[in-house]
Design a protein around this motif. Structure first.
Motif: not given
Length: 115
Positions: A104-115
């Motif tokens: 979940m942390k990896s997913l959240v980090d990925f989403i934040q980078l994509a913004r």
């Protein structure tokens, strides 16, 4: 009145824990007490769980009953005192929960980078 408003403001800043998070905290607390004790005394007192996880007594009783029913904790009595220990199944829960948190942390980090 100002004290009540301040309390209300602080209360809303802290995210509420879900059931799985509370279960994880309880199991981690019991595990940490077990790891620090001698092999012959691997046990945790109810009050250690209540304070370690910031639970009310009523919450503790409800979660304790669930964890015992699911065989994530074992209960034992020694000299009239109740103690708890984590089971193999409880250890497996901790492992899986930890893996899910990492994903979940990896997913959240990925989403934040994509913004």
């Amino acid at each position: 009145m100002a004290v009540i408003q301040k309390h209300e403001r602080n209360r809303h800043r802290e995210p509420h824990r879900g059931e799985y998070e509370i279960i994880n905290e309880i199991l981690k607390t019991v595990f940490s007490f077990n790891i620090n004790s001698s092999p012959n005394r691997r046990r945790c007192k109810p009050i250690d769980i209540v304070y370690g996880c910031c639970l009310t007594w009523h919450q503790f009783q409800a979660y304790r009953n669930l964890l015992l029913k699911l065989h994530l904790l074992n209960s034992m009595e020694t000299n009239g005192h109740q103690f708890y220990e984590i089971t193999e199944r409880g250890l497996e829960y901790l492992r899986v929960f930890s893996e899910l948190q990492a994903e979940m942390k990896s997913l959240v980090d990925f989403i934040q980078l994509a913004r």
